[in-house]
Design a protein around this motif. Structure first.
Motif, PDB file in Angstrom:
ATOM      1  N   GLY A  11      53.279  39.141  45.198  1.00  0.00           N
ATOM      2  CA  GLY A  11      53.931  37.956  44.660  1.00  0.00           C
ATOM      3  C   GLY A  11      53.945  36.758  45.595  1.00  0.00           C
ATOM      4  O   GLY A  11      54.798  35.878  45.466  1.00  0.00           O
ATOM      5  N   LYS A  12      52.998  36.698  46.519  1.00  0.00           N
ATOM      6  CA  LYS A  12      52.943  35.546  47.426  1.00  0.00           C
ATOM      7  C   LYS A  12      52.681  34.258  46.646  1.00  0.00           C
ATOM      8  O   LYS A  12      53.374  33.265  46.819  1.00  0.00           O
ATOM      9  N   THR A  13      51.669  34.303  45.791  1.00  0.00           N
ATOM     10  CA  THR A  13      51.333  33.103  45.032  1.00  0.00           C
ATOM     11  C   THR A  13      52.448  32.774  44.050  1.00  0.00           C
ATOM     12  O   THR A  13      52.810  31.610  43.859  1.00  0.00           O
ATOM     13  N   LYS A  14      53.023  33.809  43.457  1.00  0.00           N
ATOM     14  CA  LYS A  14      54.136  33.582  42.537  1.00  0.00           C
ATOM     15  C   LYS A  14      55.295  32.894  43.271  1.00  0.00           C
ATOM     16  O   LYS A  14      55.914  31.971  42.753  1.00  0.00           O
ATOM     17  N   THR A  15      55.537  33.332  44.497  1.00  0.00           N
ATOM     18  CA  THR A  15      56.618  32.735  45.276  1.00  0.00           C
ATOM     19  C   THR A  15      56.349  31.250  45.532  1.00  0.00           C
ATOM     20  O   THR A  15      57.264  30.423  45.449  1.00  0.00           O
ATOM     21  N   ASN A  20      45.060  41.451  56.046  1.00  0.00           N
ATOM     22  CA  ASN A  20      44.094  42.461  55.592  1.00  0.00           C
ATOM     23  C   ASN A  20      43.068  41.905  54.611  1.00  0.00           C
ATOM     24  O   ASN A  20      42.091  42.551  54.297  1.00  0.00           O
ATOM     25  N   GLN A  21      43.346  40.744  54.068  1.00  0.00           N
ATOM     26  CA  GLN A  21      42.424  40.180  53.092  1.00  0.00           C
ATOM     27  C   GLN A  21      41.557  39.063  53.660  1.00  0.00           C
ATOM     28  O   GLN A  21      40.976  38.285  52.910  1.00  0.00           O
ATOM     29  N   SER A  22      41.458  38.959  54.980  1.00  0.00           N
ATOM     30  CA  SER A  22      40.623  37.868  55.505  1.00  0.00           C
ATOM     31  C   SER A  22      39.156  38.269  55.419  1.00  0.00           C
ATOM     32  O   SER A  22      38.725  39.247  56.018  1.00  0.00           O
ATOM     33  N   LEU A  24      42.978  36.890  42.368  1.00  0.00           N
ATOM     34  CA  LEU A  24      43.026  37.124  40.918  1.00  0.00           C
ATOM     35  C   LEU A  24      43.351  38.580  40.601  1.00  0.00           C
ATOM     36  O   LEU A  24      43.369  39.439  41.477  1.00  0.00           O
ATOM     37  N   GLU A  25      43.591  38.865  39.333  1.00  0.00           N
ATOM     38  CA  GLU A  25      43.887  40.240  38.924  1.00  0.00           C
ATOM     39  C   GLU A  25      43.392  40.508  37.511  1.00  0.00           C
ATOM     40  O   GLU A  25      43.287  39.588  36.694  1.00  0.00           O
ATOM     41  N   TRP A  26      43.029  41.767  37.233  1.00  0.00           N
ATOM     42  CA  TRP A  26      42.592  42.183  35.897  1.00  0.00           C
ATOM     43  C   TRP A  26      43.141  43.581  35.616  1.00  0.00           C
ATOM     44  O   TRP A  26      43.263  44.388  36.545  1.00  0.00           O
ATOM     45  N   SER A  48      42.237  45.902  45.234  1.00  0.00           N
ATOM     46  CA  SER A  48      43.599  45.435  44.987  1.00  0.00           C
ATOM     47  C   SER A  48      43.665  44.379  43.877  1.00  0.00           C
ATOM     48  O   SER A  48      44.718  43.819  43.617  1.00  0.00           O
ATOM     49  N   ARG A  49      42.553  44.107  43.198  1.00  0.00           N
ATOM     50  CA  ARG A  49      42.580  43.225  42.023  1.00  0.00           C
ATOM     51  C   ARG A  49      43.014  43.981  40.769  1.00  0.00           C
ATOM     52  O   ARG A  49      43.282  43.379  39.732  1.00  0.00           O
ATOM     53  N   ALA A  50      43.018  45.335  40.839  1.00  0.00           N
ATOM     54  CA  ALA A  50      43.218  46.147  39.637  1.00  0.00           C
ATOM     55  C   ALA A  50      44.681  46.348  39.299  1.00  0.00           C
ATOM     56  O   ALA A  50      45.496  46.647  40.168  1.00  0.00           O
TER      57      ALA A  50
HETATM   58  P1  ATP Z   1      47.120  38.377  46.359  1.00  0.00           P
HETATM   59  O1  ATP Z   1      47.357  38.867  47.755  1.00  0.00           O
HETATM   60  O2  ATP Z   1      46.134  39.205  45.656  1.00  0.00           O
HETATM   61  O3  ATP Z   1      46.861  36.918  46.304  1.00  0.00           O
HETATM   62  P2  ATP Z   1      49.863  37.831  45.644  1.00  0.00           P
HETATM   63  O4  ATP Z   1      50.711  38.403  46.718  1.00  0.00           O
HETATM   64  O5  ATP Z   1      49.623  36.392  45.672  1.00  0.00           O
HETATM   65  O6  ATP Z   1      48.499  38.651  45.564  1.00  0.00           O
HETATM   66  P3  ATP Z   1      50.721  37.373  42.938  1.00  0.00           P
HETATM   67  O7  ATP Z   1      49.388  37.105  42.390  1.00  0.00           O
HETATM   68  O8  ATP Z   1      51.649  36.261  43.191  1.00  0.00           O
HETATM   69  O9  ATP Z   1      50.546  38.249  44.279  1.00  0.00           O
HETATM   70  O10 ATP Z   1      51.489  38.442  42.053  1.00  0.00           O
HETATM   71  C1  ATP Z   1      50.856  39.626  41.591  1.00  0.00           C
HETATM   72  C2  ATP Z   1      51.386  39.994  40.229  1.00  0.00           C
HETATM   73  O11 ATP Z   1      52.720  40.450  40.327  1.00  0.00           O
HETATM   74  C3  ATP Z   1      51.397  38.827  39.271  1.00  0.00           C
HETATM   75  O12 ATP Z   1      51.053  39.288  37.984  1.00  0.00           O
HETATM   76  C4  ATP Z   1      52.853  38.367  39.313  1.00  0.00           C
HETATM   77  O13 ATP Z   1      53.250  37.732  38.130  1.00  0.00           O
HETATM   78  C5  ATP Z   1      53.584  39.691  39.489  1.00  0.00           C
HETATM   79  N1  ATP Z   1      54.888  39.558  40.174  1.00  0.00           N
HETATM   80  C6  ATP Z   1      55.085  39.064  41.410  1.00  0.00           C
HETATM   81  N2  ATP Z   1      56.395  39.097  41.750  1.00  0.00           N
HETATM   82  C7  ATP Z   1      57.051  39.639  40.701  1.00  0.00           C
HETATM   83  C8  ATP Z   1      58.431  39.951  40.415  1.00  0.00           C
HETATM   84  N3  ATP Z   1      59.403  39.711  41.299  1.00  0.00           N
HETATM   85  N4  ATP Z   1      58.709  40.497  39.211  1.00  0.00           N
HETATM   86  C9  ATP Z   1      57.739  40.755  38.320  1.00  0.00           C
HETATM   87  N5  ATP Z   1      56.431  40.490  38.515  1.00  0.00           N
HETATM   88  C10 ATP Z   1      56.078  39.937  39.688  1.00  0.00           C
END
Ligand code: ATP
Ligand code: MG
Length: 691
Positions: free
Chosen positions: A36-40, A272-274, A598-600, A637-639
Motif C-alpha cells: 500500500g505504498k502507492t495507496k498511501t 528489493n524491487q530496484s 501494477l497488479e493483476w 509480486s504483481r499477482a
Molecule cells: P508496489 O511495491 O508493487 O508498488 P505498493 O506498496 O505500492 O506495491 P499498492 O499498489 O499501493 O502497493 O497496494 C496494493 C494493493 O493493496 C492495492 O490493490 C491497494 O488498493 C490495496 N491496499 C493497500 N492498502 C490497503 C488497505 N489498508 N486496505 C485494503 N486494501 C489495501
C-alpha cells in the motif's frame, strides 16, 4: 479537521495512516510489494489538500506519467467522496499539482526558467538512438585515429552507454573503462575527448539527451542560488514513489530542493524491487536516506493487501533470498487462503505459449481478459505468446516492447517536426537529408553545417523573443518562430531540397499539430515510396501518429511527451478503434520492467530456466545476479490470486537446451509451489523430479 481523520483511519492501517498524515519533515516509507505504498501516497495527497495545502506546492514524482495521473485522479475521487462541498476539488485544483517523471519535471523546469538559467528554451531531446547517431557523426567528423591498434574502437552503442553510465554513476570514464571495458582501454584518451566533443555539440545545437535533462537542472540548482531558492519556495511538499530506482543525479536533485527543513519530503520504496541498475539506479539511495536526513522518520508497512496468503507465502520466501537491504516479512491483509503458485515445465516455447493460452481459456469464465498478464524478462520472450494469442483470438496489448516512436519512419516524421521547433537540431537535419537519393553522410554534414549557420542567425532573433516570453513556454503552433530557411546556394539547385524547403515553410504555418504532420506526410510519403517497398504497411502508423497529434496543441508538448513518455505499441490499435474493437478487455503482455507498481489477478512469468532467468551473463557477478533475483521478485509480486511460472526446455531462438529450471525456483523449499506435470498435478508432498 480532526473529524475528517476517521475516514482515513478506516481505509488505512495504522502505519499507512501515520504516513498519510505526517505532513511535515522528512519521511521514508519502506515496505515490500503490495503493502500500500502507492495507496498511501494517494491518501496523503488528498489529506494535504484537505488540510489547506495549496496544490501548486505539491510535487509528485513517479515512474510514469500514467502512474502520476492515477494517483491524482484517485486523490480527486477521494476528496469528492468526502465532502459535498466541492470547493477544493472544484475545477482544476488537483491539476495544479506538479506531477510526472524526473525527466518531465526537469524538462519543464529548463523551459520555464530558461531566462533565469540563460538557456534557449527551444531545445529538442535526443533519445538514446539519436545520441548514438550524434556520437557517430562527431567521431567521423573529427577523424580521430581510431584504428591505430588491433583493439577495435567501440561502437556507438557502447560509447553512448559508457557516457551515460559515467554520468549516472559518477564514475570517471577512464575508471569505468578500466573496470568494465578493459578491452578498449587503449582508446581511453579518444573516448574522453569524444565525451567532451559530444557535450559541446549538444550545447551548441540546443540538444539535450535524457541524462542532460536531469544533470543540467542539478548543475543549475547547485550554482544558481535564485533558482534553487525559487524551487524551494514553490515545492513545499514533495513525494517520490519507487524511490529505490533513483540514480545519483536524481537523488541530488531531490536533496538540493529539499535541503531546508521547511520542505516536506516523503519517499516511498522497496529496496528489493530496484531493477534499474543498468540505468545507474542505486538502491543504496533508500538505505542511505537516514544519512542524508538524520532527523527523518522511518515508517515500515508490514501488511500486504495484494496477494492471497498462498501467493504471498511464495513472495516472502523469494524476498528472504535477497541478501542486501532491509529484511521484510509481510503479513497478509487478505482473508481467503488462495491457491499456491504453479510451476510447469514444457518442452519448448511453442508448448509454453500454448499452455499459457490454455490456462487463460480455462480460467476465463471466472475472469476478464484484462485480469491476466504475461510478464517476460525482455519483450523478445513474448514472441511465441503473441503468435499463440493471435491464433487463438485472445485479445492482448503489448507493453514495453520496441516502442512506436522507435520505428524508423516515425522517427523520420518526428525529425521534420524537430527542426520546425529547433532549427539547430543537426541530428534531425541529418536524418532527413540522408533520406534523399544521392545524399550521403558527407553531403548531409556539409548541408547541415550550411543550414545551421543560417538558422543560428534566425535563432538569435528567436532567443530574444523567447526570453521575453520567459514563463510562457507553451508557445503554440501559431506563434511558431520557425523562420523560412535560407538554403545555401549550392543546395538551391536540388529540386528535392527546394521542395523540402517549401514543405517546412508550409508546415510552419499550419494551425495545428495534426496539420503539421499532414503537411510533412505530403512530402514524406512520396519519398518513402521511392525507398521502401512495403511503404503501404506504414500508413497505418501514420494515422496513429496523426491521431496522437490531435491530443496536443503545441509542438513542444507533442515532441516532449513522445520523447519522455512515449506511447507503447498498443497505440497501433487505432485501426481497431475504428472497427469498434477498442475494448480495454485485453490480456497484458509486458516486460517485467514495465509492470512495476501494477497488479493483476492472474500473472504468468515465462522463460524460467537457468541461463535465461537468471541470464547466463549475470551468473558470475554477485550484484547482477542479485538484480535478476529482484526482477523475478517484482514479477511474482504483481499477482493477486493466481501465479503461474513456466519453463521451456528448448529455445528455438537460441537453438539450445536449458535443462535446469531457474535457480530462483529451485532454491526455495518445494512446499511453496505446486509442480504440474503433463499428466496431472503431482502430490505436493512428493519431491519433484528436478529438485
Ligand atoms: P508496489 O511495491 O508493487 O508498488 P505498493 O506498496 O505500492 O506495491 P499498492 O499498489 O499501493 O502497493 O497496494 C496494493 C494493493 O493493496 C492495492 O490493490 C491497494 O488498493 C490495496 N491496499 C493497500 N492498502 C490497503 C488497505 N489498508 N486496505 C485494503 N486494501 C489495501
Ligand atoms: Mg507502488
Amino acid at each position: 479537521h480532526l473529524g475528517l481523520q476517521v475516514d482515513y483511519a478506516s481505509e488505512l492501517n495504522p502505519n499507512q495512516l501515520l504516513a498519510a498524515t505526517t505532513t511535515e519533515g522528512k519521511v521514508l516509507v519502506i515496505a515490500g510489494a503490495g503493502s500500500g505504498k502507492t495507496k498511501t501516497l494517494t491518501y496523503r495527497t488528498s489529506y494535504l489538500i484537505e488540510n489547506g495545502v495549496v496544490p501548486k506546492e505539491i510535487l509528485l514524482l513517479t515512474f510514469t506519467r500514467k502512474a502520476a495521473n492515477e494517483i491524482k485522479s484517485r486523490a480527486k475521487a477521494l476528496l469528492a467522496s468526502r465532502t459535498a462541498d466541492n470547493s477544493y476539488i472544484n475545477g482544476k485544483a488537483l491539476n495544479d499539482i506538479t506531477s510526472g517523471t524526473f525527466h518531465s519535471f526537469c524538462n519543464m523546469l529548463l523551459r520555464q526558467y530558461s531566462g533565469l538559467l540563460g538557456i534557449n528554451p527551444r531545445f529538442t531531446i535526443l533519445d538514446t538512438g539519436d545520441s548514438e547517431d550524434a556520437i557517430d557523426l562527431i567521431n567521423k567528423e573529427k577523424k580521430y585515429p581510431t584504428k591505430i591498434t588491433n583493439q577495435a574502437f567501440p561502437r556507438k552503442k557502447t560509447l553512448q552507454n559508457i557516457f551515460s553510465t559515467s554520468r549516472n554513476r559518477r564514475i570517471h570514464i577512464r575508471e569505468l573503462i578500466e573496470n568494465s571495458y578493459p578491452d578498449i582501454a587503449v582508446h581511453i584518451p579518444i573516448i574522453e575527448q569524444l565525451a567532451v566533443d559530444f557535450h559541446e555539440y549538444k550545447r551548441a545545437n540546443h540538444l539535450y539527451d535524457f541524462d542532460d535533462i536531469i544533470s543540467q537542472v542539478v548543475r543549475h540548482l547547485k550554482h544558481n542560488d535564485t533558482f534553487r531558492q525559487l524551487l524551494q519556495k514553490q515545492y513545499r511538499y514533495i513525494m517520490v514513489d519507487e524511490y529505490q530506482d533513483t540514480n545519483i543525479p536524481q537523488k541530488e536533485l531531490i536533496d538540493l530542493i529539499c535541503a531546508p527543513a521547511s520542505v516536506s519530503l516523503m519517499v516511498v520504496g522497496d529496496d528489493n524491487q530496484s531493477i534499474y541498475a543498468f540505468r545507474g539506479a542505486n538502491y543504496e539511495n533508500i538505505l542511505l536516506f537516514g544519512e542524508s536526513y538524520p532527523e527523518a522518520k522511518l515508517i515500515k508497512l508490514e501488511q500486504n493487501y495484494r496477494s492471497t496468503p498462498a501467493v504471498l507465502d511464495y513472495i516472502n520466501a523469494l524476498s528472504a533470498q535477497i541478501t542486501l537491504g532491509y529484511q521484510k516479512q509481510l503479513y497478509s491483509g487478505l482473508s481467503i487462503a488462495g491457491i499456491k503458485p504453479v510451476f510447469r515445465r514444457l518442452s519448448d516455447e511453442t508448448k509454453e505459449a500454448r499452455y499459457i493460452a490454455d490456462k487463460i481459456i480455462e480460467l476465463k469464465p471466472d475472469y476478464d481478459y484484462q485480469d491476466f498478464a504475461v510478464l517476460c524478462r525482455t519483450s523478445f520472450q513474448s514472441n511465441y505468446v503473441q503468435l499463440e494469442f493471435m491464433e487463438r483470438n485472445i485479445p492482448f496489448i503489448v507493453v514495453g516492447g520496441i516502442r512506436f516512436i522507435e520505428r524508423r519512419h516515425i522517427k523520420d516524421i518526428l525529425a521534420f517536426v524537430k527542426i520546425l521547433y529547433n532549427p539547430n537540431d543537426t541530428i534531425a537535419w541529418h536524418r532527413i537529408l540522408t533520406l534523399f537519393k544521392g545524399v550521403g553522410a558527407v553531403t548531409a554534414t556539409r548541408l547541415t553545417q550550411a543550414i545551421n549557420a543560417d538558422s543560428n542567425v534566425n535563432n538569435n532573433v528567436n532567443n530574444n523573443v523567447n526570453n521575453n516570453l520567459n514563463n510562457n513556454v507553451n508557445s503554440n503552433v501559431n506563434n511558431n518562430t520557425f523562420e523560412p530557411l535560407l538554403l545555401p546556394s549550392f543546395a538551391k539547385k536540388s529540386p528535392q531540397l527546394k521542395s523540402l524547403h517549401t514543405t517546412l515553410t508550409k508546415a510552419s504555418q499550419a494551425e495545428s499539430v495534426e496539420i503539421v504532420i499532414e503537411r510533412i506526410l505530403e512530402f514524406y510519403i512520396p519519398l518513402l515510396k521511392t525507398i521502401e517497398e512495403n511503404w503501404r504497411e506504414r500508413s497505418e502508423d501514420f494515422r496513429v501518429l496523426k491521431n496522437l497529434a490531435t491530443e496536443y496543441d503545441s509542438l513542444d508538448k507533442f515532441l516532449e511527451n513522445l520523447a519522455l513518455d512515449p506511447p507503447n505499441d498498443s497505440v497501433a490499435t487505432a485501426g481497431e478503434r475504428e472497427k469498434g474493437e477498442d475494448s480495454n478487455d485485453k490480456v497484458t503482455i509486458s516486460t517485467i520492467h514495465s509492470a512495476k507498481g501494477l497488479e493483476w489477478p492472474v500473472v504468468f512469468v515465462n522463460s524460467l530456466v537457468d541461463g535465461m532467468t537468471p541470464h547466463h551473463r549475470s551468473l558470475s557477478d554477485f550484484e547482477e545476479l542479485e538484480e535478476e533475483r529482484k526482477l523475478f521478485y517484482v514479477a511474482c509480486s504483481r499477482a493477486k490470486s493466481r501465479l503461474f511460472l513456466t519453463a521451456p526446455e528448448y529455445f528455438s531462438s537460441y537453438s539450445g537446451y536449458f535443462d535446469k529450471p531457474s535457480r530462483f525456483i529451485a532454491e526455495l523449499s518445494a512446499d511453496k509451489l505446486t509442480v504440474e506435470t503433463s499428466k496431472k498435478s503431482i502430490n505436493e508432498s512428493e519431491d519433484p523430479i528436478w529438485w
